[in-house]
Write a protein that holds these residues in place. Structure first.
Motif, PDB file in Angstrom:
ATOM      1  N   PHE A   1    -135.791  -6.683 -69.612  1.00  0.00           N
ATOM      2  CA  PHE A   1    -136.314  -6.650 -68.247  1.00  0.00           C
ATOM      3  C   PHE A   1    -137.148  -5.382 -68.098  1.00  0.00           C
ATOM      4  CE2 PHE A   1    -136.476  -5.816 -63.768  1.00  0.00           C
ATOM      5  CZ  PHE A   1    -136.333  -7.031 -63.112  1.00  0.00           C
ATOM      6  N   ILE A   2    -138.460  -5.544 -68.022  1.00  0.00           N
ATOM      7  CA  ILE A   2    -139.363  -4.402 -67.878  1.00  0.00           C
ATOM      8  C   ILE A   2    -139.794  -4.307 -66.417  1.00  0.00           C
ATOM      9  CG2 ILE A   2    -141.557  -3.374 -68.566  1.00  0.00           C
ATOM     10  CD1 ILE A   2    -141.277  -4.844 -71.237  1.00  0.00           C
ATOM     11  N   HIS A   3    -139.412  -3.215 -65.785  1.00  0.00           N
ATOM     12  CA  HIS A   3    -139.715  -3.001 -64.365  1.00  0.00           C
ATOM     13  C   HIS A   3    -140.897  -2.042 -64.247  1.00  0.00           C
ATOM     14  CE1 HIS A   3    -139.002  -2.559 -60.067  1.00  0.00           C
ATOM     15  NE2 HIS A   3    -139.162  -1.249 -60.237  1.00  0.00           N
ATOM     16  N   VAL A   4    -141.958  -2.505 -63.616  1.00  0.00           N
ATOM     17  CA  VAL A   4    -143.191  -1.724 -63.521  1.00  0.00           C
ATOM     18  C   VAL A   4    -143.164  -0.863 -62.262  1.00  0.00           C
ATOM     19  CG1 VAL A   4    -145.704  -1.822 -63.452  1.00  0.00           C
ATOM     20  CG2 VAL A   4    -144.418  -3.569 -64.724  1.00  0.00           C
ATOM     21  N   SER A   5    -143.213   0.454 -62.450  1.00  0.00           N
ATOM     22  CA  SER A   5    -143.222   1.388 -61.333  1.00  0.00           C
ATOM     23  C   SER A   5    -144.511   2.204 -61.374  1.00  0.00           C
ATOM     24  CB  SER A   5    -141.975   2.275 -61.369  1.00  0.00           C
ATOM     25  OG  SER A   5    -141.839   3.017 -60.168  1.00  0.00           O
ATOM     26  N   THR A   6    -144.522   3.363 -60.775  1.00  0.00           N
ATOM     27  CA  THR A   6    -145.743   4.153 -60.614  1.00  0.00           C
ATOM     28  C   THR A   6    -145.463   5.640 -60.748  1.00  0.00           C
ATOM     29  OG1 THR A   6    -147.435   4.802 -58.978  1.00  0.00           O
ATOM     30  CG2 THR A   6    -145.322   4.075 -58.121  1.00  0.00           C
ATOM     31  N   ASP A   7    -146.487   6.405 -61.123  1.00  0.00           N
ATOM     32  CA  ASP A   7    -146.323   7.859 -61.194  1.00  0.00           C
ATOM     33  C   ASP A   7    -146.132   8.481 -59.821  1.00  0.00           C
ATOM     34  OD1 ASP A   7    -148.884   7.582 -60.183  1.00  0.00           O
ATOM     35  OD2 ASP A   7    -149.869   8.844 -61.680  1.00  0.00           O
ATOM     36  N   GLU A   8    -146.438   7.726 -58.758  1.00  0.00           N
ATOM     37  CA  GLU A   8    -146.311   8.276 -57.407  1.00  0.00           C
ATOM     38  C   GLU A   8    -144.867   8.536 -57.001  1.00  0.00           C
ATOM     39  OE1 GLU A   8    -148.826   6.934 -54.273  1.00  0.00           O
ATOM     40  OE2 GLU A   8    -150.199   5.935 -55.653  1.00  0.00           O
ATOM     41  N   VAL A   9    -143.911   7.963 -57.735  1.00  0.00           N
ATOM     42  CA  VAL A   9    -142.504   8.215 -57.396  1.00  0.00           C
ATOM     43  C   VAL A   9    -142.130   9.679 -57.653  1.00  0.00           C
ATOM     44  CG1 VAL A   9    -141.783   5.837 -57.834  1.00  0.00           C
ATOM     45  CG2 VAL A   9    -141.663   7.509 -59.692  1.00  0.00           C
ATOM     46  N   TYR A  10    -142.901  10.368 -58.496  1.00  0.00           N
ATOM     47  CA  TYR A  10    -142.612  11.776 -58.763  1.00  0.00           C
ATOM     48  C   TYR A  10    -143.043  12.676 -57.614  1.00  0.00           C
ATOM     49  CZ  TYR A  10    -141.988  10.503 -63.723  1.00  0.00           C
ATOM     50  OH  TYR A  10    -141.552   9.957 -64.901  1.00  0.00           O
ATOM     51  N   GLY A  11    -143.944  12.201 -56.773  1.00  0.00           N
ATOM     52  CA  GLY A  11    -144.480  13.028 -55.710  1.00  0.00           C
ATOM     53  C   GLY A  11    -145.610  13.908 -56.202  1.00  0.00           C
ATOM     54  N   THR A  12    -146.200  14.663 -55.290  1.00  0.00           N
ATOM     55  CA  THR A  12    -147.332  15.514 -55.629  1.00  0.00           C
ATOM     56  C   THR A  12    -146.898  16.691 -56.498  1.00  0.00           C
ATOM     57  OG1 THR A  12    -149.260  16.645 -54.671  1.00  0.00           O
ATOM     58  CG2 THR A  12    -147.124  16.966 -53.579  1.00  0.00           C
ATOM     59  N   VAL A  13    -147.803  17.166 -57.368  1.00  0.00           N
ATOM     60  CA  VAL A  13    -147.470  18.273 -58.270  1.00  0.00           C
ATOM     61  C   VAL A  13    -148.565  19.331 -58.232  1.00  0.00           C
ATOM     62  CG1 VAL A  13    -146.177  16.773 -59.825  1.00  0.00           C
ATOM     63  CG2 VAL A  13    -148.588  17.226 -60.290  1.00  0.00           C
ATOM     64  N   GLY A  14    -148.213  20.533 -58.688  1.00  0.00           N
ATOM     65  CA  GLY A  14    -149.176  21.613 -58.797  1.00  0.00           C
ATOM     66  C   GLY A  14    -149.846  21.613 -60.154  1.00  0.00           C
ATOM     67  N   ASP A  15    -150.722  22.593 -60.357  1.00  0.00           N
ATOM     68  CA  ASP A  15    -151.509  22.659 -61.590  1.00  0.00           C
ATOM     69  C   ASP A  15    -150.661  22.873 -62.837  1.00  0.00           C
ATOM     70  OD1 ASP A  15    -153.792  22.296 -60.120  1.00  0.00           O
ATOM     71  OD2 ASP A  15    -154.237  24.441 -59.946  1.00  0.00           O
ATOM     72  N   ASP A  16    -149.521  23.510 -62.692  1.00  0.00           N
ATOM     73  CA  ASP A  16    -148.734  23.880 -63.866  1.00  0.00           C
ATOM     74  C   ASP A  16    -147.548  22.943 -64.116  1.00  0.00           C
ATOM     75  OD1 ASP A  16    -147.461  24.637 -61.570  1.00  0.00           O
ATOM     76  OD2 ASP A  16    -146.626  26.490 -62.399  1.00  0.00           O
ATOM     77  N   ILE A  17    -147.525  21.798 -63.430  1.00  0.00           N
ATOM     78  CA  ILE A  17    -146.375  20.888 -63.560  1.00  0.00           C
ATOM     79  C   ILE A  17    -146.816  19.576 -64.181  1.00  0.00           C
ATOM     80  CG2 ILE A  17    -144.597  19.606 -62.319  1.00  0.00           C
ATOM     81  CD1 ILE A  17    -144.625  21.774 -60.198  1.00  0.00           C
ATOM     82  N   ARG A  18    -146.102  19.151 -65.209  1.00  0.00           N
ATOM     83  CA  ARG A  18    -146.355  17.867 -65.866  1.00  0.00           C
ATOM     84  C   ARG A  18    -145.054  17.086 -65.863  1.00  0.00           C
ATOM     85  NH1 ARG A  18    -148.217  16.830 -72.075  1.00  0.00           N
ATOM     86  NH2 ARG A  18    -149.591  15.043 -71.716  1.00  0.00           N
ATOM     87  N   ARG A  19    -145.014  16.002 -65.136  1.00  0.00           N
ATOM     88  CA  ARG A  19    -143.785  15.256 -64.950  1.00  0.00           C
ATOM     89  C   ARG A  19    -143.371  14.494 -66.201  1.00  0.00           C
ATOM     90  NH1 ARG A  19    -141.010  16.767 -60.335  1.00  0.00           N
ATOM     91  NH2 ARG A  19    -142.343  16.675 -58.486  1.00  0.00           N
ATOM     92  N   VAL A  20    -142.057  14.546 -66.487  1.00  0.00           N
ATOM     93  CA  VAL A  20    -141.488  13.766 -67.580  1.00  0.00           C
ATOM     94  C   VAL A  20    -140.496  12.768 -66.986  1.00  0.00           C
ATOM     95  CG1 VAL A  20    -141.793  15.578 -69.295  1.00  0.00           C
ATOM     96  CG2 VAL A  20    -139.672  15.467 -67.982  1.00  0.00           C
ATOM     97  N   GLU A  21    -140.100  11.809 -67.817  1.00  0.00           N
ATOM     98  CA  GLU A  21    -139.330  10.673 -67.323  1.00  0.00           C
ATOM     99  C   GLU A  21    -137.984  11.027 -66.719  1.00  0.00           C
ATOM    100  OE1 GLU A  21    -142.146   9.081 -70.479  1.00  0.00           O
ATOM    101  OE2 GLU A  21    -140.940  10.889 -70.153  1.00  0.00           O
ATOM    102  N   THR A  22    -137.415  12.178 -67.057  1.00  0.00           N
ATOM    103  CA  THR A  22    -136.101  12.567 -66.544  1.00  0.00           C
ATOM    104  C   THR A  22    -136.178  13.385 -65.257  1.00  0.00           C
ATOM    105  OG1 THR A  22    -136.156  14.487 -68.025  1.00  0.00           O
ATOM    106  CG2 THR A  22    -134.994  12.513 -68.806  1.00  0.00           C
ATOM    107  N   ASP A  23    -137.386  13.638 -64.758  1.00  0.00           N
ATOM    108  CA  ASP A  23    -137.536  14.427 -63.537  1.00  0.00           C
ATOM    109  C   ASP A  23    -136.994  13.680 -62.310  1.00  0.00           C
ATOM    110  OD1 ASP A  23    -138.649  16.508 -64.873  1.00  0.00           O
ATOM    111  OD2 ASP A  23    -140.716  16.161 -64.218  1.00  0.00           O
ATOM    112  N   VAL A  24    -136.598  14.450 -61.320  1.00  0.00           N
ATOM    113  CA  VAL A  24    -136.125  13.878 -60.057  1.00  0.00           C
ATOM    114  C   VAL A  24    -137.282  13.187 -59.348  1.00  0.00           C
ATOM    115  CG1 VAL A  24    -135.196  14.426 -57.778  1.00  0.00           C
ATOM    116  CG2 VAL A  24    -134.313  15.601 -59.808  1.00  0.00           C
ATOM    117  N   LEU A  25    -137.007  12.042 -58.719  1.00  0.00           N
ATOM    118  CA  LEU A  25    -138.037  11.324 -57.976  1.00  0.00           C
ATOM    119  C   LEU A  25    -138.166  11.910 -56.571  1.00  0.00           C
ATOM    120  CD1 LEU A  25    -137.281   7.621 -59.005  1.00  0.00           C
ATOM    121  CD2 LEU A  25    -138.531   9.418 -60.228  1.00  0.00           C
ATOM    122  N   GLU A  26    -139.409  12.224 -56.178  1.00  0.00           N
ATOM    123  CA  GLU A  26    -139.666  12.845 -54.876  1.00  0.00           C
ATOM    124  C   GLU A  26    -140.865  12.175 -54.187  1.00  0.00           C
ATOM    125  OE1 GLU A  26    -138.324  17.397 -55.338  1.00  0.00           O
ATOM    126  OE2 GLU A  26    -140.058  16.865 -56.584  1.00  0.00           O
TER     127      GLU A  26
END
Length: 368
Positions: A141-166
């Motif tokens: 079961f492949i569930h398609v989501s979006t990078d927007e679940v991570y919320g906005t980020v600054g220049d020095d932040i690169r979201r990885v899959e284990t990050d909290v959703l904001e």
């Protein structure tokens, strides 16, 4: 061996992994991204049966599937995810063993006006589907989501899959909520769930409410690009063919219970995208500003998203299409596509700014 057959063989050899599906259901398969996934599956893997399940909402079109509609391993079923009985019937009669769940309401602007519709489709629809998948014994079961679940980020932040959703907008909130319904089915019921989170996608078949096709269609119609705010908000843009290829990799080589970001390093501000499109479509224009106007911003507009796709790269996938080449392919498609490609007119989608007034909110206010 012919060149085409050799190429198909090489593709299959690259995708050989721990999972081989037989009967795949793709929800939202007549929409933008999922139609490209369906086409790649049907063409590259004639031994798979591919069932496209779609309610044919305003942004979907059966014309997106024209090139595979007569293929013997393709079938279209019109239906709504909220119909549990229909989902059960399809899974059983089509002997579905694999689901790629891409159906969703996705336009952020619309979510500010009628978020209830997003909750109904994105959250409840996903819950109905994953429950049916559990009962039926789906193997992937492949569930398609979006990078927007991570919320906005600054220049020095690169979201990885284990990050909290904001999430910071109603659309992203419903996608995060859907994830939090689907993922526990892996832990509680051992349903083999995989989640994907992708960057902004562009290319043919996209309903022109999103920024690139909207700007292309407006410029072709003699209207200026209409930019929210000052145009400084930036996004990463990945071509739809590369995204479909990512799903081929995840389908065959993904690991149950994992989440995979699908992203690229191509980042532009909204203003830069508009300027590039003006240069491409108005080559004789000396000043792109002549074809750009600024309109009111969203209720809240994330500054940027930035995700790491290292985990997916380790499975062997990487984007191949350059932004410039993908943009030209997109422009060429919208320049020749018929205005009636979608079942409803697209004039409202080309408006400078969406009407954010919600009928549901109005009704609630009246009662209060």
């Amino acid at each position: 061996m012919s060149g085409v057959k050799k190429q198909k063989k090489e593709v299959k050899e690259v995708l050989v992994g721990s999972y081989t599906p037989k009967n795949i259901m793709v929800t939202g398969g007549a929409g933008f991204i999922a139609s490209h996934v369906v086409i790649q599956l049907v063409k590259q893997f004639p031994e798979y049966k591919v069932v496209c399940f779609d309610k044919l909402d305003y942004c979907s079109s059966l014309k997106n599937l024209n090139e595979v509609k007569d293929c013997p391993n393709f079938k279209f079923i019109k239906g709504n995810l909220l119909s549990a009985d229909l989902i059960k019937y399809v899974l059983e009669t089509e002997c579905i063993d694999t689901i790629i769940h891409a159906a969703a309401q996705t336009h952020v602007d619309n979510s500010f006006g009628n978020s209830f519709a997003f909750t109904e489709n994105n959250v409840m629809g996903s819950h109905v589907l994953v429950e049916a998948a559990k009962v039926h014994g789906i193997k992937r079961f492949i569930h398609v989501s979006t990078d927007e679940v991570y919320g906005t980020v600054g220049d020095d932040i690169r979201r990885v899959e284990t990050d909290v959703l904001e999430p910071t907008n109603p659309y992203a909130a419903t996608k995060a909520a859907a994830e939090n319904i689907v993922k526990p089915y892996y832990h509680s019921f051992k349903l083999p769930v995989i989640i994907t989170r992708g960057n902004n996608v562009f290319g043919p078949h996209q309903f022109p409410e999103k920024v690139i096709p909207k700007f292309v269609r407006r410029l072709l119609g003699g209207m200026p690009c209409c930019i929210h705010g000052d145009g400084s908000n930036s996004r990463h843009y990945i071509y739809v063919g590369d995204v479909a290829a990512a799903f081929m990799t995840i389908l065959h080589k993904g690991v149950d219970g994992e989440t995979y970001n699908i992203g690229c390093e191509t980042e532009f501000t909204n203003l830069e995208v508009a300027q590039r499109l003006v240069k491409a479509l108005k080559p004789d224009c000396s000043d792109p500003k002549e074809h750009i106007s600024f309109v009111g911003d969203r209720a809240f507009n994330d500054v940027r998203y930035y995700i790491s796709s290292d985990k997916l790269h380790q499975l062997g996938w990487a984007p191949k299409m350059s932004f410039e080449e993908g943009l030209q392919k997109t422009i060429d498609w919208y320049a020749k596509v018929s205005p009636d490609w979608w079942e409803i007119g697209t004039d409202s989608a080309l408006a400078p700014h969406p009407e954010l007034k919600s009928k549901v909110s109005d009704a609630l206010q009246t009662k209060l």
